[in-house]
Design a protein around this motif. Sequence first.
Motif, mmCIF file in Angstrom:
data_model
loop_
_atom_site.group_PDB
_atom_site.id
_atom_site.type_symbol
_atom_site.label_atom_id
_atom_site.label_comp_id
_atom_site.label_asym_id
_atom_site.label_seq_id
_atom_site.Cartn_x
_atom_site.Cartn_y
_atom_site.Cartn_z
ATOM 1 N N PRO A 7 27.179 32.852 40.496
ATOM 2 C CA PRO A 7 27.003 33.843 41.564
ATOM 3 C C PRO A 7 26.371 33.196 42.788
ATOM 4 N N TYR A 8 26.809 33.618 43.958
ATOM 5 C CA TYR A 8 26.277 33.057 45.198
ATOM 6 C C TYR A 8 24.881 33.606 45.470
ATOM 7 N N ARG A 9 24.785 34.914 45.663
ATOM 8 C CA ARG A 9 23.511 35.588 45.900
ATOM 9 C C ARG A 9 23.591 36.991 45.337
ATOM 10 N N GLY A 10 22.487 37.445 44.838
ATOM 11 C CA GLY A 10 22.432 38.834 44.411
ATOM 12 C C GLY A 10 23.367 39.138 43.256
ATOM 13 N N GLN A 11 23.686 40.395 43.134
ATOM 14 C CA GLN A 11 24.499 40.862 42.019
ATOM 15 C C GLN A 11 25.694 41.644 42.536
ATOM 16 N N ILE A 12 26.456 41.074 43.431
ATOM 17 C CA ILE A 12 27.588 41.755 44.050
ATOM 18 C C ILE A 12 28.718 41.895 43.035
ATOM 19 N N LYS A 13 29.243 43.115 42.932
ATOM 20 C CA LYS A 13 30.283 43.396 41.951
ATOM 21 C C LYS A 13 31.613 43.786 42.581
ATOM 22 N N LYS A 14 31.637 43.936 43.910
ATOM 23 C CA LYS A 14 32.903 44.313 44.549
ATOM 24 C C LYS A 14 32.829 44.004 46.044
ATOM 25 N N ILE A 15 33.862 43.310 46.548
ATOM 26 C CA ILE A 15 34.030 43.134 47.985
ATOM 27 C C ILE A 15 35.491 43.400 48.313
ATOM 28 N N LEU A 16 35.742 43.660 49.565
ATOM 29 C CA LEU A 16 37.102 43.904 50.027
ATOM 30 C C LEU A 16 37.420 42.883 51.103
ATOM 31 N N ILE A 17 38.562 42.216 50.956
ATOM 32 C CA ILE A 17 39.010 41.254 51.964
ATOM 33 C C ILE A 17 40.233 41.824 52.648
ATOM 34 N N ILE A 18 40.199 41.792 53.973
ATOM 35 C CA ILE A 18 41.304 42.292 54.780
ATOM 36 C C ILE A 18 41.964 41.110 55.478
ATOM 37 N N PHE A 19 43.282 41.070 55.381
ATOM 38 C CA PHE A 19 44.064 40.082 56.110
ATOM 39 C C PHE A 19 44.408 40.749 57.438
ATOM 40 N N GLN A 20 43.716 40.359 58.480
ATOM 41 C CA GLN A 20 43.751 41.080 59.737
ATOM 42 C C GLN A 20 45.138 41.175 60.367
ATOM 43 N N GLU A 21 45.927 40.124 60.306
ATOM 44 C CA GLU A 21 47.240 40.148 60.954
ATOM 45 C C GLU A 21 48.285 40.933 60.168
ATOM 46 N N ASP A 23 48.883 44.048 56.982
ATOM 47 C CA ASP A 23 48.232 45.213 56.404
ATOM 48 C C ASP A 23 47.966 44.976 54.912
ATOM 49 N N TRP A 24 47.225 43.907 54.632
ATOM 50 C CA TRP A 24 46.903 43.559 53.249
ATOM 51 C C TRP A 24 45.415 43.736 53.034
ATOM 52 N N LYS A 25 45.071 44.375 51.948
ATOM 53 C CA LYS A 25 43.679 44.539 51.543
ATOM 54 C C LYS A 25 43.577 44.079 50.098
ATOM 55 N N VAL A 26 42.587 43.262 49.825
ATOM 56 C CA VAL A 26 42.419 42.713 48.479
ATOM 57 C C VAL A 26 41.010 43.019 47.992
ATOM 58 N N GLU A 27 40.927 43.702 46.871
ATOM 59 C CA GLU A 27 39.643 44.003 46.267
ATOM 60 C C GLU A 27 39.271 42.862 45.331
ATOM 61 N N ILE A 28 38.081 42.323 45.512
ATOM 62 C CA ILE A 28 37.603 41.232 44.667
ATOM 63 C C ILE A 28 36.590 41.800 43.681
ATOM 64 N N MET A 29 36.841 41.538 42.421
ATOM 65 C CA MET A 29 35.967 42.002 41.337
ATOM 66 C C MET A 29 35.586 40.778 40.479
ATOM 67 N N PRO A 30 34.543 40.898 39.661
ATOM 68 C CA PRO A 30 34.189 39.780 38.775
ATOM 69 C C PRO A 30 35.333 39.455 37.811
ATOM 70 N N ALA A 111 32.921 48.903 50.089
ATOM 71 C CA ALA A 111 32.670 47.901 49.061
ATOM 72 C C ALA A 111 31.197 47.524 49.096
ATOM 73 N N GLU A 112 30.612 47.480 47.932
ATOM 74 C CA GLU A 112 29.193 47.174 47.786
ATOM 75 C C GLU A 112 28.824 45.858 48.484
ATOM 76 N N GLY A 113 29.670 44.850 48.337
ATOM 77 C CA GLY A 113 29.412 43.545 48.940
ATOM 78 C C GLY A 113 29.975 43.414 50.338
ATOM 79 N N GLY A 114 30.541 44.479 50.854
ATOM 80 C CA GLY A 114 31.031 44.475 52.222
ATOM 81 C C GLY A 114 32.526 44.276 52.333
ATOM 82 N N VAL A 115 32.984 44.470 53.548
ATOM 83 C CA VAL A 115 34.376 44.255 53.909
ATOM 84 C C VAL A 115 34.407 42.989 54.756
ATOM 85 N N TRP A 116 35.314 42.096 54.412
ATOM 86 C CA TRP A 116 35.391 40.791 55.059
ATOM 87 C C TRP A 116 36.791 40.581 55.622
ATOM 88 N N LEU A 117 36.878 39.948 56.789
ATOM 89 C CA LEU A 117 38.160 39.585 57.382
ATOM 90 C C LEU A 117 38.421 38.127 57.067
#
Length: 129
Positions: A7-21, A23-30, A111-117
């Motif tokens: 784990p990088y930091r903390g106890q993150i269990k879900k983040i969302l990655i958006i491909f900006q160009e 319309d793709w959204k990817v949910e990252i889970m453990p 997403a608990e761990g945030g939304v990332w582009l």
Amino acid sequence: MPVFRSPYRGQIKKILIIFQEWDWKVEIMPSVYWGGDVITIGDVLDTIYLHLNQPIRQVTWNNTSTERKRIAKMRCRERGDRTKRRIDWLGGTSAFGNLKFFGHSVGEYTAEGGVWLISFAPGRTVLPA
């Protein structure tokens, strides 16, 4: 255990990655495979890889520009494959650029761990066929 499976930091269990160009959204889970209960850098990289290696759906293909189709066909041929994949949409910009924090939610997505582009840079990566 390899560092990218820690784990990088903390106890993150879900983040969302958006491909900006696109319309793709990817949910990252453990990763269940690695037995983790929090997200690792390896989980992020594995999930992005799997997402980009997915075939382009026919409905997406039918609703895209002629130029984007040309780029995807060219990249597909360069890979020596007949199946057009999402990575082919990236053309000559398939090297990882960065992840930029966007916020904790976008639209209806939270997403608990945030939304990332995610962005990509000029350069090519080669995915196995």
